[in-house]
Write an enzyme that holds these catalytic residues in place. Sequence first.
Site, PDB file in Angstrom:
ATOM      1  N   ARG A  83      40.721  51.462  42.783  1.00 53.11           N
ATOM      2  CA  ARG A  83      41.688  50.791  41.918  1.00 53.11           C
ATOM      3  C   ARG A  83      41.151  49.404  41.564  1.00 53.11           C
ATOM      4  O   ARG A  83      40.850  48.617  42.462  1.00 53.11           O
ATOM      5  CB  ARG A  83      43.029  50.680  42.642  1.00 53.11           C
ATOM      6  CG  ARG A  83      44.060  49.841  41.922  1.00 53.11           C
ATOM      7  CD  ARG A  83      45.417  49.864  42.633  1.00 53.11           C
ATOM      8  NE  ARG A  83      46.376  49.046  41.907  1.00 53.11           N
ATOM      9  CZ  ARG A  83      46.757  47.828  42.300  1.00 53.11           C
ATOM     10  NH1 ARG A  83      46.306  47.285  43.412  1.00 53.11           N
ATOM     11  NH2 ARG A  83      47.614  47.147  41.571  1.00 53.11           N
ATOM     12  N   HIS A 126      46.339  42.315  35.860  1.00 55.07           N
ATOM     13  CA  HIS A 126      46.507  41.784  37.214  1.00 55.07           C
ATOM     14  C   HIS A 126      46.416  40.251  37.119  1.00 55.07           C
ATOM     15  O   HIS A 126      45.532  39.631  37.699  1.00 55.07           O
ATOM     16  CB  HIS A 126      45.447  42.378  38.160  1.00 55.07           C
ATOM     17  CG  HIS A 126      45.800  42.306  39.622  1.00 55.07           C
ATOM     18  ND1 HIS A 126      45.827  43.411  40.457  1.00 55.07           N
ATOM     19  CD2 HIS A 126      46.129  41.266  40.413  1.00 55.07           C
ATOM     20  CE1 HIS A 126      46.139  43.040  41.688  1.00 55.07           C
ATOM     21  NE2 HIS A 126      46.328  41.735  41.693  1.00 55.07           N
ATOM     22  N   GLU A 173      52.422  44.137  39.715  1.00 55.63           N
ATOM     23  CA  GLU A 173      53.404  43.197  40.262  1.00 55.63           C
ATOM     24  C   GLU A 173      53.981  42.225  39.240  1.00 55.63           C
ATOM     25  O   GLU A 173      53.772  41.010  39.323  1.00 55.63           O
ATOM     26  CB  GLU A 173      52.785  42.409  41.428  1.00 55.63           C
ATOM     27  CG  GLU A 173      52.244  43.289  42.538  1.00 55.63           C
ATOM     28  CD  GLU A 173      51.804  42.502  43.765  1.00 55.63           C
ATOM     29  OE1 GLU A 173      51.638  41.280  43.657  1.00 55.63           O
ATOM     30  OE2 GLU A 173      51.652  43.109  44.830  1.00 55.63           O
ATOM     31  N   ASN A 299      53.206  48.154  46.218  1.00 51.60           N
ATOM     32  CA  ASN A 299      52.390  47.306  47.089  1.00 51.60           C
ATOM     33  C   ASN A 299      53.272  46.837  48.239  1.00 51.60           C
ATOM     34  O   ASN A 299      54.277  46.152  48.018  1.00 51.60           O
ATOM     35  CB  ASN A 299      51.844  46.104  46.318  1.00 51.60           C
ATOM     36  CG  ASN A 299      50.894  46.528  45.209  1.00 51.60           C
ATOM     37  OD1 ASN A 299      50.480  47.688  45.145  1.00 51.60           O
ATOM     38  ND2 ASN A 299      50.551  45.592  44.349  1.00 51.60           N
ATOM     39  N   TYR A 301      53.479  44.953  51.994  1.00 46.78           N
ATOM     40  CA  TYR A 301      52.829  44.126  53.012  1.00 46.78           C
ATOM     41  C   TYR A 301      53.720  43.826  54.206  1.00 46.78           C
ATOM     42  O   TYR A 301      53.283  43.864  55.345  1.00 46.78           O
ATOM     43  CB  TYR A 301      52.358  42.794  52.406  1.00 46.78           C
ATOM     44  CG  TYR A 301      51.185  42.987  51.483  1.00 46.78           C
ATOM     45  CD1 TYR A 301      49.893  43.022  51.997  1.00 46.78           C
ATOM     46  CD2 TYR A 301      51.360  43.190  50.126  1.00 46.78           C
ATOM     47  CE1 TYR A 301      48.807  43.238  51.169  1.00 46.78           C
ATOM     48  CE2 TYR A 301      50.282  43.410  49.290  1.00 46.78           C
ATOM     49  CZ  TYR A 301      49.008  43.434  49.818  1.00 46.78           C
ATOM     50  OH  TYR A 301      47.931  43.655  49.009  1.00 46.78           O
ATOM     51  N   GLU A 357      48.804  49.146  47.245  1.00 44.05           N
ATOM     52  CA  GLU A 357      48.228  48.102  48.093  1.00 44.05           C
ATOM     53  C   GLU A 357      48.932  48.121  49.440  1.00 44.05           C
ATOM     54  O   GLU A 357      50.147  48.213  49.509  1.00 44.05           O
ATOM     55  CB  GLU A 357      48.398  46.692  47.499  1.00 44.05           C
ATOM     56  CG  GLU A 357      47.561  46.411  46.287  1.00 44.05           C
ATOM     57  CD  GLU A 357      47.759  44.991  45.730  1.00 44.05           C
ATOM     58  OE1 GLU A 357      48.194  44.086  46.493  1.00 44.05           O
ATOM     59  OE2 GLU A 357      47.480  44.805  44.539  1.00 44.05           O
TER      60      GLU A 357
HETATM   61  C1  GBH Z   1      49.296  41.206  46.165  1.00 44.65           C
HETATM   62  O1  GBH Z   1      50.392  40.410  45.965  1.00 44.65           O
HETATM   63  C2  GBH Z   1      48.385  41.063  44.997  1.00 44.65           C
HETATM   64  O2  GBH Z   1      48.514  42.156  44.120  1.00 44.65           O
HETATM   65  C3  GBH Z   1      46.948  40.869  45.358  1.00 44.65           C
HETATM   66  O3  GBH Z   1      46.241  40.423  44.237  1.00 44.65           O
HETATM   67  C4  GBH Z   1      46.845  39.947  46.527  1.00 44.65           C
HETATM   68  O4  GBH Z   1      45.507  39.626  46.833  1.00 44.65           O
HETATM   69  C5  GBH Z   1      47.487  40.611  47.694  1.00 44.65           C
HETATM   70  O5  GBH Z   1      48.786  40.985  47.413  1.00 44.65           O
HETATM   71  C6  GBH Z   1      47.521  39.759  48.952  1.00 44.65           C
HETATM   72  O6  GBH Z   1      48.334  38.639  48.803  1.00 44.65           O
HETATM   73  O7  GBH Z   1      56.655  36.121  53.061  1.00 44.65           O
HETATM   74  O8  GBH Z   1      56.690  38.223  54.216  1.00 44.65           O
HETATM   75  O9  GBH Z   1      58.336  37.803  52.505  1.00 44.65           O
HETATM   76  C7  GBH Z   1      51.246  40.270  47.044  1.00 44.65           C
HETATM   77  C8  GBH Z   1      52.624  39.798  46.614  1.00 44.65           C
HETATM   78  C9  GBH Z   1      54.544  38.516  47.136  1.00 44.65           C
HETATM   79  C10 GBH Z   1      53.572  39.881  48.808  1.00 44.65           C
HETATM   80  C11 GBH Z   1      55.219  37.668  48.195  1.00 44.65           C
HETATM   81  C12 GBH Z   1      54.231  39.066  49.868  1.00 44.65           C
HETATM   82  C13 GBH Z   1      56.000  37.566  50.421  1.00 44.65           C
HETATM   83  C14 GBH Z   1      55.922  38.242  51.788  1.00 44.65           C
HETATM   84  N1  GBH Z   1      53.314  39.075  47.653  1.00 44.65           N
HETATM   85  N2  GBH Z   1      55.434  38.439  49.405  1.00 44.65           N
HETATM   86  S1  GBH Z   1      56.976  37.562  52.980  1.00 44.65           S
END
Ligand code: GBH
Length: 450
Positions: A83, A126, A173, A299, A301, A357
């Site tokens: 990707r 992006h 995003e 995505n 995390y 992601e």
């Molecule tokens: C992605 O965005 C991007 O697509 C990518 O380019 C980037 O490198 C990657 O993530 C890593 O950052 O504080 O626990 O509530 C991530 C978007 C938005 C994810 C804010 C985490 C807050 C998490 N982020 N969000 S938290």
Amino acid sequence: DLVSPPAGSAMRRPGFIFGAGTSSYQIEGAAHADGRLESIWDRFCATPGKVLRGENGDVACDHYNRLDEDLDILKRLGVDAYRFSIAWPRVMDEAGKPNAKGIDFYKRLLDGLGARGIKAFVTLYHWDLPQYLEDRGGWLNRDTAYRFAEYADLMSRELAGRGDVAAWTTHNEPWCSAYLGYGDGHHAPGLKSNRWAAQAMHHLLLGHGLALPILRANAPQALHGIVINCAPGYADKDTAEDRDAALLFETYQNRWVLDPLLKGEYPKDLWRLWKGCEPLVLDGDMDIIKRPIDYLGINYYSRAVLASKGPDTIDWVRHPEVERTTMDWEVYPQGLQDLFEAFKRDYANLPPLYITENGMSSHDKVEGGEVNDLQRQAYLKSHFAACSRAMDNGVDVRGYFVWSLMDNFEWAFGYERRFGLVHVDFETQKRTLKRSALAYADFLKERAGR
Ligand code: GBH
């Protein structure tokens, strides 16, 4: 065999796609090569105080000049798909004229993937908007949505028949583009107003909807969709107030994007949080935005824990004892399962999902030629397990991409936050496969021999 789904997991079924991802500004470098124009991220990085240590993507992983080496790494990993995103300022100018040299890079990329038997998931946007469009208002200007559709048309025609493009993605995003870019100012272009964030979101989604039929016409064999970032919100205390705070969080984080895409309307609760920030919506816009998509990229995390700070006001709660990454994000795999199962309940027309992601940042160092990133291996494995549980409970997940293929320019955090499966020494550009990469490759090899 640390990085692998549990035995019997639905993720092991034939056809399930495993991959890794990157984005143009984060890895390409070559910021002035072959007629590439300025993007909003070049401008943002050059503005003092915006990016940690004043770092920028001028060189990044120098991927633009190391394409074959990086493609060989993908081959070595044994992924089904890669990707990546296209840098809009590389491929067309202000007058809409194509830049053949810039486009050629993506042709070589697709040819190189094809030659190695790797499918492509191509993202159009992006976050690296051409600065000439920002000078006319960027995503606050409705016209940008139409320029985006032209760009989608150009690239899907130029790249037709190259390699094996399994999926096109309009935006990565939009929440980040709209909110971080125009609402809280942590990302380019660095503007700060919730009203602007709401208007930028509307134009991003409009651009997505306008591009869909064009992409379908030019690439009928591919899947067409969008990638969103989302997180589940949990009430800190089991009180009506904290439960409402969690609901408001999910409204702003997830439903703000998903409701227009899947239901054709913005969630009313959003305007409790942001009073009077409703965007200007023209007749017919919502029908364009809710055009059916073939898949939804997610995505994932981490999660958020919320408390109420008075009516319609939310507060992020930080519990110190939980496991965290160097982004300070909590490691919470259960959130992936909870989120997916909630989506399945909330959206009758939920399309098939891809985890586009998932991954984490850590302090990785090369020692004796190796990078022992144990925490990442455990992170990936626990998220595989969470995804498998959601699939067991009926959620239709078709693929999984690790973020990221390699350490790269982590936006406002510069180069210190390392998300890669592959370590990059930013002085020498030497790539070293971390243990997580080797373990992922072992799993993919074992699976191929099934
Ligand atoms: C992605 O965005 C991007 O697509 C990518 O380019 C980037 O490198 C990657 O993530 C890593 O950052 O504080 O626990 O509530 C991530 C978007 C938005 C994810 C804010 C985490 C807050 C998490 N982020 N969000 S938290």
